[in-house]
Design an enzyme around this catalytic site. Structure first.
Site, PDB file in Angstrom:
ATOM      1  N   ASN A  96      -5.286   1.090   1.321  1.00 41.18           N
ATOM      2  CA  ASN A  96      -4.879   0.843  -0.072  1.00 41.18           C
ATOM      3  C   ASN A  96      -5.935   0.116  -0.892  1.00 41.18           C
ATOM      4  O   ASN A  96      -6.034   0.339  -2.098  1.00 41.18           O
ATOM      5  CB  ASN A  96      -3.574   0.034  -0.066  1.00 41.18           C
ATOM      6  CG  ASN A  96      -3.294  -0.595  -1.413  1.00 41.18           C
ATOM      7  OD1 ASN A  96      -2.800   0.060  -2.331  1.00 41.18           O
ATOM      8  ND2 ASN A  96      -3.648  -1.878  -1.579  1.00 41.18           N
ATOM      9  N   TYR A 161     -15.092   5.949  -9.938  1.00 41.53           N
ATOM     10  CA  TYR A 161     -13.744   5.803  -9.367  1.00 41.53           C
ATOM     11  C   TYR A 161     -13.158   7.184  -9.037  1.00 41.53           C
ATOM     12  O   TYR A 161     -12.600   7.404  -7.952  1.00 41.53           O
ATOM     13  CB  TYR A 161     -12.878   5.055 -10.377  1.00 41.53           C
ATOM     14  CG  TYR A 161     -11.477   4.742  -9.918  1.00 41.53           C
ATOM     15  CD1 TYR A 161     -11.232   3.745  -8.977  1.00 41.53           C
ATOM     16  CD2 TYR A 161     -10.381   5.436 -10.441  1.00 41.53           C
ATOM     17  CE1 TYR A 161      -9.936   3.452  -8.569  1.00 41.53           C
ATOM     18  CE2 TYR A 161      -9.088   5.147 -10.043  1.00 41.53           C
ATOM     19  CZ  TYR A 161      -8.868   4.152  -9.111  1.00 41.53           C
ATOM     20  OH  TYR A 161      -7.586   3.864  -8.705  1.00 41.53           O
ATOM     21  N   ALA A 163     -14.731   9.975  -8.432  1.00 35.39           N
ATOM     22  CA  ALA A 163     -15.442  10.581  -7.298  1.00 35.39           C
ATOM     23  C   ALA A 163     -14.958   9.961  -5.983  1.00 35.39           C
ATOM     24  O   ALA A 163     -14.732  10.664  -4.989  1.00 35.39           O
ATOM     25  CB  ALA A 163     -16.950  10.382  -7.454  1.00 35.39           C
ATOM     26  N   LYS A 165     -12.033   8.580  -5.389  1.00 31.29           N
ATOM     27  CA  LYS A 165     -10.636   8.954  -5.105  1.00 31.29           C
ATOM     28  C   LYS A 165     -10.507  10.439  -4.783  1.00 31.29           C
ATOM     29  O   LYS A 165      -9.680  10.832  -3.957  1.00 31.29           O
ATOM     30  CB  LYS A 165      -9.742   8.559  -6.289  1.00 31.29           C
ATOM     31  CG  LYS A 165      -9.627   7.042  -6.482  1.00 31.29           C
ATOM     32  CD  LYS A 165      -8.941   6.393  -5.286  1.00 31.29           C
ATOM     33  CE  LYS A 165      -8.725   4.910  -5.462  1.00 31.29           C
ATOM     34  NZ  LYS A 165      -8.023   4.299  -4.319  1.00 31.29           N
TER      35      LYS A 165
HETATM   36  P1  NAP Z   1      -5.206  -4.647  -7.400  1.00 29.37           P
HETATM   37  O1  NAP Z   1      -3.971  -5.229  -7.972  1.00 29.37           O
HETATM   38  O2  NAP Z   1      -6.505  -4.852  -8.088  1.00 29.37           O
HETATM   39  O3  NAP Z   1      -5.341  -5.113  -5.864  1.00 29.37           O
HETATM   40  C1  NAP Z   1      -6.430  -4.683  -5.100  1.00 29.37           C
HETATM   41  C2  NAP Z   1      -6.293  -5.211  -3.695  1.00 29.37           C
HETATM   42  O4  NAP Z   1      -7.390  -4.713  -2.917  1.00 29.37           O
HETATM   43  C3  NAP Z   1      -6.365  -6.732  -3.600  1.00 29.37           C
HETATM   44  O5  NAP Z   1      -5.549  -7.173  -2.547  1.00 29.37           O
HETATM   45  C4  NAP Z   1      -7.833  -6.975  -3.250  1.00 29.37           C
HETATM   46  O6  NAP Z   1      -8.046  -8.207  -2.596  1.00 29.37           O
HETATM   47  C5  NAP Z   1      -8.078  -5.810  -2.313  1.00 29.37           C
HETATM   48  N1  NAP Z   1      -9.496  -5.472  -2.165  1.00 29.37           N
HETATM   49  C6  NAP Z   1     -10.371  -5.067  -3.109  1.00 29.37           C
HETATM   50  N2  NAP Z   1     -11.578  -4.865  -2.569  1.00 29.37           N
HETATM   51  C7  NAP Z   1     -11.457  -5.123  -1.241  1.00 29.37           C
HETATM   52  C8  NAP Z   1     -12.347  -5.076  -0.135  1.00 29.37           C
HETATM   53  N3  NAP Z   1     -13.628  -4.716  -0.310  1.00 29.37           N
HETATM   54  N4  NAP Z   1     -11.878  -5.390   1.094  1.00 29.37           N
HETATM   55  C9  NAP Z   1     -10.593  -5.751   1.274  1.00 29.37           C
HETATM   56  N5  NAP Z   1      -9.690  -5.812   0.268  1.00 29.37           N
HETATM   57  C10 NAP Z   1     -10.123  -5.506  -0.977  1.00 29.37           C
HETATM   58  O7  NAP Z   1      -5.069  -3.055  -7.247  1.00 29.37           O
HETATM   59  P2  NAP Z   1      -3.772  -2.100  -7.317  1.00 29.37           P
HETATM   60  O8  NAP Z   1      -3.589  -1.703  -8.729  1.00 29.37           O
HETATM   61  O9  NAP Z   1      -2.645  -2.679  -6.541  1.00 29.37           O
HETATM   62  O10 NAP Z   1      -4.349  -0.812  -6.571  1.00 29.37           O
HETATM   63  C11 NAP Z   1      -4.185  -0.616  -5.189  1.00 29.37           C
HETATM   64  C12 NAP Z   1      -4.705   0.774  -4.834  1.00 29.37           C
HETATM   65  O11 NAP Z   1      -4.024   1.760  -5.598  1.00 29.37           O
HETATM   66  C13 NAP Z   1      -6.199   0.962  -5.158  1.00 29.37           C
HETATM   67  O12 NAP Z   1      -6.794   1.786  -4.179  1.00 29.37           O
HETATM   68  C14 NAP Z   1      -6.168   1.682  -6.490  1.00 29.37           C
HETATM   69  O13 NAP Z   1      -7.340   2.444  -6.701  1.00 29.37           O
HETATM   70  C15 NAP Z   1      -4.946   2.544  -6.311  1.00 29.37           C
HETATM   71  N6  NAP Z   1      -4.334   2.993  -7.559  1.00 29.37           N
HETATM   72  C16 NAP Z   1      -3.863   2.084  -8.469  1.00 29.37           C
HETATM   73  C17 NAP Z   1      -3.269   2.547  -9.628  1.00 29.37           C
HETATM   74  C18 NAP Z   1      -2.703   1.622 -10.666  1.00 29.37           C
HETATM   75  O14 NAP Z   1      -2.291   2.119 -11.736  1.00 29.37           O
HETATM   76  N7  NAP Z   1      -2.638   0.346 -10.445  1.00 29.37           N
HETATM   77  C19 NAP Z   1      -3.196   3.935  -9.871  1.00 29.37           C
HETATM   78  C20 NAP Z   1      -3.702   4.809  -8.927  1.00 29.37           C
HETATM   79  C21 NAP Z   1      -4.259   4.335  -7.770  1.00 29.37           C
HETATM   80  P3  NAP Z   1      -9.295  -9.193  -2.989  1.00 29.37           P
HETATM   81  O15 NAP Z   1      -9.037  -9.640  -4.388  1.00 29.37           O
HETATM   82  O16 NAP Z   1      -9.235 -10.263  -1.976  1.00 29.37           O
HETATM   83  O17 NAP Z   1     -10.534  -8.351  -2.901  1.00 29.37           O
END
Ligand code: NAP
Length: 253
Positions: A96, A161, A163, A165
């Site tokens: 994730n 991003y 690319a 995903k």
């Molecule tokens: P978020 O709120 O920004 O949370 C991201 C999480 O990933 C945090 O726990 C962060 O922890 C961790 N993280 C980031 N880089 C890391 C690394 N190098 N190693 C380990 N942990 C890491 O993001 P989110 O919106 O929940 O998104 C979660 C996933 O869903 C992502 O893959 C995102 O691309 C995908 N997604 C999100 C949306 C949306 O609308 N929100 C839509 C489509 C897909 P740290 O702060 O400790 O790094």
């Protein structure tokens, strides 16, 4: 714990990368509610990740913290080896953790490209590779990769991003083919616009324009993504592999 939908998840070990907040947190909480022994992971937001562990424990579930940067292959390998020693196995991996670093392509610096691809795509590779041998040996595994609507339809300002995903979708299908005969399923879920820290930082005009293009007329909630992940982790999804399930309110169909 009450409200269990998938009792077979009781006792299964689930590693959810990037579960200190947002979608990952909701997935960790949901899998723990189903009885899984959850590993909460993050890179630097340790305080928030500890709070997720406490939240799960307070609700009667089982969780522990494992901090590593998914982009660091050595750290991932060590972290996962340690987990397997302590917990015996990893049954469910949810890739994730992810980041954005938006810019129009002509302005995008190499570092912005590399950072996003290294964390989102190579991070998914690192974690999957590190758990796979154990899953093959135990002849059981569920791998669920979080991609994005942006990886399917593209988005101006997010070539890096998108690319990464899109790469996750191709990766999912390839690994699914490699390990299908070992009772390991590999699927992706593709969220649209979900309310988390990642999206709350977008400018208001971008957010309202986005809202207009969502047929359901609202953003999604992290729990709505977590529900599909729990299903894919369950025995109900035993014959689904190499699939991409969209959770986007009709934004892309
Ligand atoms: P978020 O709120 O920004 O949370 C991201 C999480 O990933 C945090 O726990 C962060 O922890 C961790 N993280 C980031 N880089 C890391 C690394 N190098 N190693 C380990 N942990 C890491 O993001 P989110 O919106 O929940 O998104 C979660 C996933 O869903 C992502 O893959 C995102 O691309 C995908 N997604 C999100 C949306 C949306 O609308 N929100 C839509 C489509 C897909 P740290 O702060 O400790 O790094």
């Amino acid at each position: 714990m009450s409200c269990r939908k998938y009792p077979e998840l009781e006792g299964r070990v689930a590693l959810v990368t990037g579960s200190s907040r947002g979608i990952g947190r909701a997935i960790a909480v949901r899998l723990a509610r189903e009885g899984a022994r959850v590993v909460v992971n993050c890179r630097s937001s340790t305080g928030a990740a500890e709070a997720v562990v406490r939240e799960i424990e307070d609700a009667g579930g089982e969780a522990r913290l494992c901090v590593f940067d998914i982009a660091d292959a050595e750290a991932v390998k060590e972290g996962i080896e340690e987990l397997v020693k302590e917990l015996g196995a990893i049954h469910i991996l949810v890739n994730n953790a992810g980041v954005t670093s938006d810019n129009l392509l002509l302005r995008m610096k190499e570092e912005e490209w590399e950072k996003v691809v290294k964390i989102n795509l190579a991070g998914t590779f690192n974690c999957t590779k590190a758990v796979l041998r154990g899953m093959i040996k135990q002849r059981y595994g569920r791998i669920i990769n979080i991609t994005s609507v942006v990886g399917e339809m593209g988005n101006a300002g997010q070539a890096n991003y998108a690319a990464s995903k899109g790469g996750i979708i191709a990766f999912t299908k390839s690994v699914a083919r490699e390990v299908a005969s070992r009772n390991i399923t590999v699927n992706a879920v593709s969220p649209g616009f979900i309310t988390t820290d990642m999206t709350s930082s977008l400018p208001e005009d971008v957010k309202s324009k986005m809202l207009e293009s969502i047929p359901m007329g609202r953003y999604g909630e992290p729990e709505e993504v977590a529900a599909v992940v729990a299903f894919l982790a369950s025995d109900e999804a035993s014959y689904i592999t190499g699939e991409v399930i969209r959770i986007n309110g009709g934004l892309y169909m």
